[in-house]
Every structure is written in structure tokens, then in C-alpha cells.
Motif scaffolding. Structure first.
Motif, mmCIF file in Angstrom:
data_model
loop_
_atom_site.group_PDB
_atom_site.id
_atom_site.type_symbol
_atom_site.label_atom_id
_atom_site.label_comp_id
_atom_site.label_asym_id
_atom_site.label_seq_id
_atom_site.Cartn_x
_atom_site.Cartn_y
_atom_site.Cartn_z
ATOM 1 N N GLY A 108 0.736 -1.116 0.049
ATOM 2 C CA GLY A 108 0.148 0.139 -0.067
ATOM 3 C C GLY A 108 0.851 1.084 -0.059
ATOM 4 N N GLN A 109 1.943 1.268 0.769
ATOM 5 C CA GLN A 109 3.079 2.426 0.783
ATOM 6 C C GLN A 109 3.514 2.610 -0.691
ATOM 7 O OE1 GLN A 109 2.705 -0.195 2.990
ATOM 8 N NE2 GLN A 109 2.250 0.932 4.875
ATOM 9 N N ASP A 110 3.894 1.553 -1.674
ATOM 10 C CA ASP A 110 4.364 1.399 -2.736
ATOM 11 C C ASP A 110 3.242 2.322 -3.635
ATOM 12 O OD1 ASP A 110 6.589 0.246 -2.140
ATOM 13 O OD2 ASP A 110 5.843 -1.901 -2.681
ATOM 14 N N LEU A 111 1.970 1.881 -3.658
ATOM 15 C CA LEU A 111 1.068 2.160 -4.402
ATOM 16 C C LEU A 111 0.807 3.718 -4.000
ATOM 17 C CD1 LEU A 111 -0.898 1.255 -6.669
ATOM 18 C CD2 LEU A 111 -2.542 1.234 -4.802
ATOM 19 N N ASP A 112 0.736 4.193 -2.729
ATOM 20 C CA ASP A 112 0.562 5.782 -2.464
ATOM 21 C C ASP A 112 1.765 6.475 -2.988
ATOM 22 O OD1 ASP A 112 -1.611 5.137 -0.884
ATOM 23 O OD2 ASP A 112 -0.752 4.864 0.802
ATOM 24 N N ARG A 113 3.173 6.045 -2.891
ATOM 25 C CA ARG A 113 4.139 6.886 -3.319
ATOM 26 C C ARG A 113 3.939 7.168 -4.784
ATOM 27 N NH1 ARG A 113 9.481 5.912 -5.601
ATOM 28 N NH2 ARG A 113 8.947 3.902 -5.711
ATOM 29 N N ILE A 114 3.641 6.084 -5.607
ATOM 30 C CA ILE A 114 3.513 6.190 -7.064
ATOM 31 C C ILE A 114 2.428 6.983 -7.306
ATOM 32 C CG2 ILE A 114 3.013 4.954 -9.466
ATOM 33 C CD1 ILE A 114 5.908 4.597 -8.280
ATOM 34 N N TYR A 115 1.259 6.954 -6.771
ATOM 35 C CA TYR A 115 0.101 7.848 -6.880
ATOM 36 C C TYR A 115 0.336 9.257 -6.705
ATOM 37 C CZ TYR A 115 -4.567 9.437 -6.413
ATOM 38 O OH TYR A 115 -5.997 10.298 -6.796
ATOM 39 N N GLN A 116 0.940 9.438 -5.356
ATOM 40 C CA GLN A 116 1.238 10.910 -4.905
ATOM 41 C C GLN A 116 2.267 11.731 -5.707
ATOM 42 O OE1 GLN A 116 0.321 12.706 -2.536
ATOM 43 N NE2 GLN A 116 -1.138 11.102 -1.711
ATOM 44 N N VAL A 117 3.083 11.060 -6.549
ATOM 45 C CA VAL A 117 3.848 11.683 -7.362
ATOM 46 C C VAL A 117 3.219 11.796 -8.859
ATOM 47 C CG1 VAL A 117 6.474 11.734 -8.606
ATOM 48 C CG2 VAL A 117 6.097 11.337 -5.995
ATOM 49 N N ASN A 118 3.274 10.509 -9.360
ATOM 50 C CA ASN A 118 2.783 10.319 -10.923
ATOM 51 C C ASN A 118 1.468 11.010 -11.254
ATOM 52 O OD1 ASN A 118 5.342 9.270 -10.591
ATOM 53 N ND2 ASN A 118 4.649 7.346 -11.975
ATOM 54 N N VAL A 119 0.588 10.855 -10.406
ATOM 55 C CA VAL A 119 -0.976 11.099 -10.598
ATOM 56 C C VAL A 119 -1.012 12.386 -9.943
ATOM 57 C CG1 VAL A 119 -3.166 10.359 -10.465
ATOM 58 C CG2 VAL A 119 -1.608 8.627 -10.739
ATOM 59 N N LYS A 120 -0.951 12.554 -8.800
ATOM 60 C CA LYS A 120 -1.475 13.605 -7.934
ATOM 61 C C LYS A 120 -0.464 14.868 -8.378
ATOM 62 C CE LYS A 120 -3.510 14.290 -4.198
ATOM 63 N NZ LYS A 120 -3.774 14.336 -2.658
ATOM 64 N N GLY A 121 0.837 14.564 -8.588
ATOM 65 C CA GLY A 121 1.430 15.656 -8.990
ATOM 66 C C GLY A 121 1.403 16.117 -10.219
ATOM 67 N N ALA A 122 0.730 15.427 -11.257
ATOM 68 C CA ALA A 122 0.431 15.879 -12.614
ATOM 69 C C ALA A 122 -1.082 16.776 -12.293
ATOM 70 C CB ALA A 122 0.073 14.794 -13.611
ATOM 71 N N PHE A 123 -1.767 16.323 -11.495
ATOM 72 C CA PHE A 123 -3.031 16.800 -11.125
ATOM 73 C C PHE A 123 -2.839 18.111 -10.822
ATOM 74 C CE2 PHE A 123 -5.717 17.611 -7.575
ATOM 75 C CZ PHE A 123 -6.692 18.204 -8.290
ATOM 76 N N HIS A 124 -2.054 18.400 -9.711
ATOM 77 C CA HIS A 124 -1.633 19.831 -9.261
ATOM 78 C C HIS A 124 -1.087 20.598 -10.335
ATOM 79 C CE1 HIS A 124 -0.692 17.408 -5.243
ATOM 80 N NE2 HIS A 124 -1.833 17.765 -5.546
ATOM 81 N N CYS A 125 -0.227 20.225 -11.181
ATOM 82 C CA CYS A 125 0.195 20.997 -12.221
ATOM 83 C C CYS A 125 -0.797 21.398 -13.147
ATOM 84 C CB CYS A 125 1.691 20.530 -12.680
ATOM 85 S SG CYS A 125 2.890 20.400 -11.643
ATOM 86 N N LEU A 126 -1.718 20.331 -13.573
ATOM 87 C CA LEU A 126 -2.574 20.500 -14.707
ATOM 88 C C LEU A 126 -3.784 21.584 -14.066
ATOM 89 C CD1 LEU A 126 -3.557 16.899 -15.527
ATOM 90 C CD2 LEU A 126 -2.947 18.673 -17.023
ATOM 91 N N GLN A 127 -4.105 21.511 -12.754
ATOM 92 C CA GLN A 127 -4.724 22.576 -12.019
ATOM 93 C C GLN A 127 -4.464 23.876 -12.243
ATOM 94 O OE1 GLN A 127 -6.126 22.194 -7.722
ATOM 95 N NE2 GLN A 127 -8.337 21.347 -8.831
ATOM 96 N N ALA A 128 -3.300 24.087 -11.894
ATOM 97 C CA ALA A 128 -2.590 25.526 -11.719
ATOM 98 C C ALA A 128 -2.340 25.987 -13.126
ATOM 99 C CB ALA A 128 -1.269 25.197 -10.948
ATOM 100 N N ALA A 129 -2.114 25.114 -14.129
ATOM 101 C CA ALA A 129 -1.818 25.559 -15.483
ATOM 102 C C ALA A 129 -3.062 25.842 -16.210
ATOM 103 C CB ALA A 129 -0.944 24.407 -16.073
ATOM 104 N N VAL A 130 -4.171 25.085 -16.017
ATOM 105 C CA VAL A 130 -5.438 25.370 -16.716
ATOM 106 C C VAL A 130 -5.986 26.827 -16.107
ATOM 107 C CG1 VAL A 130 -7.908 24.971 -16.509
ATOM 108 C CG2 VAL A 130 -6.077 23.066 -17.411
#
Length: 253
Positions: free
Chosen positions: A100-122
Motif C-alpha cells: 500500500g505504501q508503494d502504491l501511495d508513493r507512485i500515486y502521490q508523485v505520478n498522478v497527484k503531481g500531474a493533477f496539481h500542475c494541470l489544475q494550476a496551469a489551466v
């Protein structure tokens, strides 16, 4: 053709590998490049190389998994014309060996990281239009051995690309993605040294041959495709994914 003069581009993870190559070619084509990078030394080296070539670039220390840090960086910027979501981390493991920790780490960077930048850029682009490019992977399209969490995250990148492209057509914001196969970067060399000590050359050759074309890609080749997709010449392209994979997806049969 493919000039970015007068444009501001944000590249996450732009201090090394594919991100560095994208930052350099964007700067060479006239963009003011803002590198969001967790590894400050990498960012400094990338900026120095860009400036030595006559380009303009600024480094921002930023962990894209932390929304407040991303928003703070974008708040300091004026107009943003281009976003490249490149920052990401890898993981090896199947559904049983992934924690679960592995999945959270990947999700936080690869998915939420992209989401954060998408939201700010849009928010920045809505009044003027813009181009967004997300780095997906062949892992979003085909099954890869022991890449459960990584594949999950890149599948999400592909889906987010389609969603943003659809939602912001009226705002003239284009959103596309690139799906590389193996690309020879310092990350690959480090992975081989750590995982296969003493067998680096043998494993490099083996991994290279998984691409039907017989070699790994070069960061500069991915950067050239990124330049096209973020340029005005690609103005009729949105909601598309471009494999750059030496034939991996379609010719491995």
C-alpha cells in the motif's frame, strides 16, 4: 518552424533525463523555461547548460506531490503558455509484491503531481489558450511484467489527458500525451548498476532489444516530439497520445 519565442513553458522534473532534454530544446527554440525540480543540483546543472547555449531558464525547488508548493510556484509566474508534466517515479512489482505504501508513493508523485500542475496551469491558460503535454508510457497501453503500480499511474495520465483535452476545447487549451518505451537516461544506468551489478552491459543490451527497432530511445528524440506537440504547428492536435517506442506496442509479436 516550431518557434516558441515569447512563450513561457513549465517543465516538471526538468533537471535530468527526458525533462532536461525537453527544457533544453524549448529554450533553444526561444521559450522562457521554468524547471520544477525536487533535485536542486540537477536543476542548477540544467539551467547552466541552457544559459551557456544562450537560452533563458529559471529553476524552482518544488515537490509536485505537494499542492501548496506547486501553487506557490505558479503564483510567481505571469502567463503560462506550455506545461510539460514530466516528473515521475518508477516501481517494480506485481499486485502481490506491491505494498500500500508503494502504491501511495507512485500515486502521490505520478498522478497527484500531474493533477496539481494541470489544475494550476489551466487556471493560467483559460484566458489565452495553451498547450499541455503529459508524459505517459507504453505501460498505459500494454501489459508489462512487474509494473503494476507504475502502469496504474501511467494509465491515469492517459485518461487525464483525454479529460482535460475535452473539458477545455472552448478555452483553446490543447492537451496531448507521449508514451515512450525505454529511453536511455541516467536513471536507466543507475537502475542497472543497482539491480544488476557486474552485468550492466549484458542487461543494457537485453533491455535495448525489447524495442523492435533494436535500441533504446534518446531523450533528444522525445524532446523533438514534445517540441512539435507544444508548438503552434500542432494547433489541430488535441486529445491524442503519441507512442515513441521503437515499435514496441505494434511490432512486438
Amino acid at each position: 518552424m516550431f518557434t516558441l519565442t515569447g512563450k513561457t513553458a513549465v517543465v516538471t522534473g526538468g533537471g535530468s533525463g527526458i525533462g532536461k532534454a525537453i527544457s533544453q530544446v524549448f529554450a533553444r527554440q526561444g521559450a522562457e523555461v521554468h524547471i520544477l525540480e525536487l533535485q536542486e543540483e540537477n536543476a542548477r546543472e540544467a539551467i547552466a547548460a541552457i544559459e551557456a547555449a544562450g537560452g533563458k531558464a529559471v529553476a524552482h525547488s518544488c515537490d509536485v506531490s505537494q499542492q501548496e508548493q506547486v501553487r506557490a510556484v505558479f503564483a510567481r509566474l505571469g502567463q503560462v503558455h506550455i506545461l510539460v508534466n514530466n516528473a515521475g517515479v518508477a516501481h517494480i512489482g506485481n499486485v502481490e509484491t506491491t505494498t500500500g505504501q508503494d502504491l501511495d508513493r507512485i500515486y502521490q508523485v505520478n498522478v497527484k503531481g500531474a493533477f496539481h500542475c494541470l489544475q494550476a496551469a489551466v487556471e493560467k491558460m483559460k484566458g489565452q489558450g495553451g498547450a499541455i503535454l503529459n508524459l505517459a508510457s507504453i505501460a498505459a497501453h500494454v501489459g508489462l511484467l512487474d509494473r503494476f503500480a507504475y502502469s496504474m499511474s501511467k494509465g491515469a495520465i492517459h485518461a487525464m489527458t483525454l479529460s482535460v483535452a475535452k473539458d477545455y476545447l472552448a478555452h483553446k487549451i490543447r492537451c496531448n500525451s507521449i508514451s515512450p518505451a525505454r529511453v536511455h537516461t541516467p536513471f536507466v544506468d543507475g537502475f542497472l548498476a543497482k539491480s544488476y551489478p557486474g552485468q550492466e552491459e549484458e542487461m543494457f543490451e537485453k533491455l535495448s532489444k525489447t524495442q523492435p527497432i533494436g535500441r533504446m530511445g534518446k531523450p533528444e528524440e522525445v524532446a523533438a516530439l514534445a517540441l512539435f506537440l507544444c508548438s503552434d504547428e500542432a494547433g489541430f492536435i488535441t486529445g491524442c497520445d503519441y507512442p515513441i517506442d521503437g515499435g514496441f506496442i505494434t511490432l512486438n509479436n
